[in-house]
Design a protein around this motif. Structure first.
Motif, short mmCIF file in Angstrom:
data_model
loop_
_atom_site.label_atom_id
_atom_site.label_comp_id
_atom_site.label_asym_id
_atom_site.label_seq_id
_atom_site.Cartn_x
_atom_site.Cartn_y
_atom_site.Cartn_z
N ASP A 182 0.83 -1.21 0.00
CA ASP A 182 0.00 0.00 0.00
C ASP A 182 0.87 1.26 0.00
OD1 ASP A 182 -2.27 -1.53 0.00
OD2 ASP A 182 -2.59 -1.40 2.17
N LEU A 183 1.92 1.25 0.85
CA LEU A 183 2.80 2.41 0.90
C LEU A 183 3.61 2.54 -0.37
CD1 LEU A 183 4.11 2.29 4.60
CD2 LEU A 183 2.35 3.79 3.64
N MET A 184 3.98 1.41 -0.95
CA MET A 184 4.71 1.45 -2.22
C MET A 184 3.86 2.09 -3.31
SD MET A 184 7.62 0.71 -3.69
CE MET A 184 8.46 -0.57 -2.75
N MET A 185 2.57 1.76 -3.32
CA MET A 185 1.66 2.34 -4.31
C MET A 185 1.53 3.85 -4.11
SD MET A 185 -0.22 1.36 -6.88
CE MET A 185 -0.56 -0.38 -6.56
N LYS A 186 1.39 4.26 -2.85
CA LYS A 186 1.28 5.69 -2.57
C LYS A 186 2.55 6.43 -3.00
CE LYS A 186 -0.78 7.36 1.04
NZ LYS A 186 -1.19 7.71 2.41
N TYR A 187 3.70 5.81 -2.73
CA TYR A 187 4.98 6.44 -3.04
C TYR A 187 5.13 6.65 -4.54
CZ TYR A 187 10.07 6.99 -3.35
OH TYR A 187 11.34 7.45 -3.63
N PHE A 188 4.81 5.63 -5.33
CA PHE A 188 4.98 5.74 -6.78
C PHE A 188 3.92 6.63 -7.43
CE2 PHE A 188 7.55 1.75 -6.46
CZ PHE A 188 8.71 2.29 -6.99
N GLU A 189 2.78 6.76 -6.77
CA GLU A 189 1.73 7.64 -7.32
C GLU A 189 1.88 9.08 -6.84
OE1 GLU A 189 -1.99 5.86 -6.37
OE2 GLU A 189 -1.77 4.23 -7.84
N GLY A 190 2.93 9.32 -6.05
CA GLY A 190 3.22 10.68 -5.62
C GLY A 190 2.39 11.17 -4.46
N GLU A 191 1.67 10.25 -3.80
CA GLU A 191 0.87 10.64 -2.63
C GLU A 191 1.77 10.78 -1.40
OE1 GLU A 191 -2.77 8.56 -1.81
OE2 GLU A 191 -2.85 7.79 -3.86
N GLU A 192 1.38 11.66 -0.49
CA GLU A 192 2.15 11.89 0.72
C GLU A 192 1.94 10.75 1.71
OE1 GLU A 192 4.81 13.91 3.20
OE2 GLU A 192 4.24 14.33 1.11
N ILE A 193 3.03 10.17 2.21
CA ILE A 193 2.95 9.17 3.28
C ILE A 193 2.85 9.93 4.59
CG2 ILE A 193 4.21 7.33 4.49
CD1 ILE A 193 5.47 6.58 1.81
N THR A 194 1.79 9.66 5.37
CA THR A 194 1.53 10.44 6.57
C THR A 194 2.58 10.17 7.64
OG1 THR A 194 0.14 8.77 7.64
CG2 THR A 194 -0.94 10.29 6.09
#
Length: 686
Positions: free
Chosen positions: A221-233
């Motif tokens: 899930d975090l890998m997906m957020k990272y590659f999509e440019g979303e901020e990891i909280t």
């Protein structure tokens, strides 16, 4: 004192090269958490951690000390270990009960031998670990260089959580990459949050991206957020770092200056947030290799990982609660000795300061005094027959002969040594029957020097060290036929004994005695006297060492009806033995054994060259087990050449090399060396 829950306990071993600043970091941590009202300094000899007289005198740690502190309702048990190889047994003890390790690195020196060894120790113990780059305030310190070398040496899992904050061209504080906040510190180590200065912006971008990439790798899930440019909280990052540390996917790097308290506050926060508790591994390994589930509410059990022989308090047993809760006055069974032990008083420690508590929860570390039948590596339980996996110690090979300084010391030495052997499992003691010496085995010259100092300070026993003697033996190499005659007449009854004996080399270790007398020339009742005379004579050969593998056939002789007796025939046998030594070409034998040396691949040539100088013969080589980039050299070598080998190999390999040696037999000493030994013996007995 309030009972601390298992979830709120962190057990951390401080590791690293000698002089990197482990003890200074420990002092900073306990000072900031309020465990002491002054910041101890090694130079002043007033640290909480190094309190032993020898540690104060020498200015570095000799044993693992236990410190406990509380930060944000989390109890931290800190095990400050020595950095010098002579005391690695103490490190082994700390790693057995720690749940994670912090490896301290000198910001100027970078990776040193002790850094690599600390990593290997933690790796072998399967402990989560982190780095603290110390002394980052020094003008010669280079955080980026050290971090890059850590990344290159120990792998892609290395990533920074804090980096130096540079302002006006100087390091003024540190930057928390998760919070993206800059922290500056006052003289008391208190930190103040500031805006990240422009000078550090580029470094923050670079290293935060490295951190976020590592964080993202801990889950899909975090890998997906990272590659999509979303901020990891912020909370996602903290939880990911926690999971990453436990599973080894993240090895965080902190920075600071321990003596100034810089960066320590920030690291304490991360310890409480992200470092694993005792229950994170879920199971403990037992002595038989099986696993036992950790149940904080289960039946109490504890493991004794360290013993201290204190002349005033008595025997102090340091333990970790492996299961359940241990309470004062509890009676437990030692599953090694089978004896019952009462824990009358339970203590937690800050260096030498002891604080009594009523109970300790699962995962906590404490001390109990005067357990008569309990030693290091023992398991105590309430109602379950099991034993936890023991600590594995390196075997000591550095040998010295121990000589009491006076008759008074000789009377107390056995009891004192026994207590020190209980405390230090890397020491070995042997009362050698062949050489008539008391031998002490340690990990190096400093190890044995400290032992002598402790014997003097604690028990009033003074000892000196000498070169250990080698247990040489002698053997004849050809058969001879000799006679021995003893005749003495002083008026009245005299002495008469006469024997003819064939001597030859034998297979069996001692004397092979046979009789082929015909016609009663030597009466049967004198056969035992002849055999006993030879056995007594064999205690000394040409060079004063025992003669072995001797066959003797008594085939003829004569006797006197009145003057012959057992003493006469023992003497005659001894005379025949001496003639045998003159004619049978005796040789000197020395103990030899299998020598297995494990060293980095790059040092194989140097080690083999040195072995040749030590009369060693290389028998083969193999890649070292579980040590990438290392080779094990198999050789056969004489014991006489290895008494100083632990120090020589350490110098040659900068501490990276190790070896095992077992005496497997005896071999002939070369003629030139043998001649010197015989000459020295004759001079000493002239």
């Amino acid at each position: 004192m309030a009972v601390v829950d298992t979830k709120q306990i962190r057990n951390i071993a401080l590791l690293g090269h000698g002089g990197a600043g482990k003890t200074s970091l420990a002092e900073a941590m306990i000072y900031l958490t309020g465990g002491t009202d002054r910041l101890g300094k090694i130079a002043d000899g007033n640290t909480v951690s190094d309190y032993d007289a020898e540690e104060v005198k020498r200015g570095f740690s000799l044993s693992t000390s236990l410190l406990n502190m509380t930060w944000k309702d989390v109890k931290i048990n800190l095990l400050d270990t020595p950095g010098y190889l002579d005391f690695v047994g103490e490190t082994c003890q700390a790693l057995r009960v720690a749940d994670s390790a912090i490896i301290v690195v000198d910001g100027k020196a970078g990776i040193e031998v002790g850094t690599e060894l600390a990593w290997n120790y933690a790796d072998a113990a399967k402990l989560p670990r982190a780095f603290f780059i110390n002394k980052f305030d020094d003008n010669e310190a280079r955080f980026a260089r050290v971090l890059d070398s850590l990344h290159e040496t120990f792998g892609k899992h290395i990533c920074p959580l804090t980096i130096p904050m540079v302002k006006d061209g100087e390091v003024k504080g540190c930057i928390d990459l998760i919070d993206e906040s800059a922290h500056v510190f006052d003289a008391n180590g208190r930190h103040f949050v500031e805006i990240i200065p422009e000078e550090s912006a580029e470094a923050v971008t670079k290293y935060r991206d490295m951190l976020m990439e590592a964080v993202a790798s801990t889950s899909e899930d975090l890998m997906m957020k990272y590659f999509e440019g979303e901020e990891i909280t912020h909370m996602e990052a903290i939880n990911a770092v926690h999971e990453g540390i436990i599973h080894g996917d993240i090895v965080p790097v902190f920075c600071g200056a321990a003596t100034k308290l810089w960066g320590v506050w920030t690291m304490l926060d991360k310890i409480t947030e992200s470092f694993p508790r005792h229950t994170a591994k879920k199971e403990e390994t037992l002595a038989d290799g099986s696993k036992s589930e950790i149940v904080p509410e289960g039946a109490p059990s504890l493991f004794v990982f360290k013993t201290v022989a204190d002349p005033f308090v008595g025997k102090m047993s340091f333990f970790k609660v492996m299961n359940g809760t241990v309470k004062r006055d509890i009676i437990m069974t030692n599953n090694i000795s089978g004896e019952s032990e009462k824990l009358a008083h339970i203590y937690i420690l800050n260096g030498k300061k002891q604080t009594e508590v009523d109970e300790l929860a699962c995962g906590d570390i404490g001390m109990v005094a005067k357990l008569a039948n309990t030693n290091t590596n023992d398991t105590l339980t309430w109602n379950k027959d099991m034993a936890y996996a023991p600590i594995s110690y390196p075997k000591a090979y550095f040998t010295k002969a121990m000589i009491p300084a006076s008759a008074k010391d000789e009377g107390k030495i056995s009891q004192s040594i026994a207590k020190m052997l209980e405390e230090d499992r890397t020491l070995r003691f042997e009362n050698n029957a062949e050489t008539k010496q008391m031998l002490i085995y340690g990990l190096g010259d400093m190890h044995l020097a400290v032992l002598a100092a402790k014997l003097k300070n604690r028990f009033g026993v003074a000892v000196n060290y000498d070169v250990p003697k080698i247990a040489y033996r002698e053997r004849i190499t050809k058969p001879v036929d000799v006679e021995g005659k003893h005749k003495k007449q002083n008026g009245g009854s005299g002495q008469y004994g006469h024997v003819k004996i064939r001597f030859a080399p034998a297979e069996d270790e001692g004397l092979t005695f046979t009789v082929s007398v015909v016609g009663g020339t030597v009466p049967k009742n004198f056969y035992p006297a002849v055999e006993k005379g030879l056995q007594d004579a064999m205690l000394k050969g040409v060079a004063g060492f025992p003669l072995v593998q001797l066959a003797a056939d008594l085939y003829d002789g004569s006797y006197h009806d009145v003057d012959s007796d057992e003493i006469s025939f023992k003497t005659a046998a001894s005379i025949a033995y001496k003639k045998c030594l003159e004619l049978a070409a005796p040789v000197l034998l020395e103990p030899v054994g299998d020598l297995d040396i494990t060293i980095p691949d790059s040092l194989v040539g140097d080690v083999m060259g040195d072995l040749n100088k030590r009369r060693g013969a290389v028998m083969g080589m193999d890649p070292a087990e579980n040590k990438k980039g290392y080779t094990t050299v198999h050789a056969v070598a004489p014991q006489a050449e290895l008494s100083e080998y632990p120090i020589i190999l350490r110098a040659m390999s900068q501490g990276r090399g190790s070896f095992d040696f077992d005496v497997t037999g005896y071999d002939i000493v070369p003629g030139n060396i043998s001649a010197k030994i015989v000459e020295n013996y004759k001079k000493a007995n002239a």
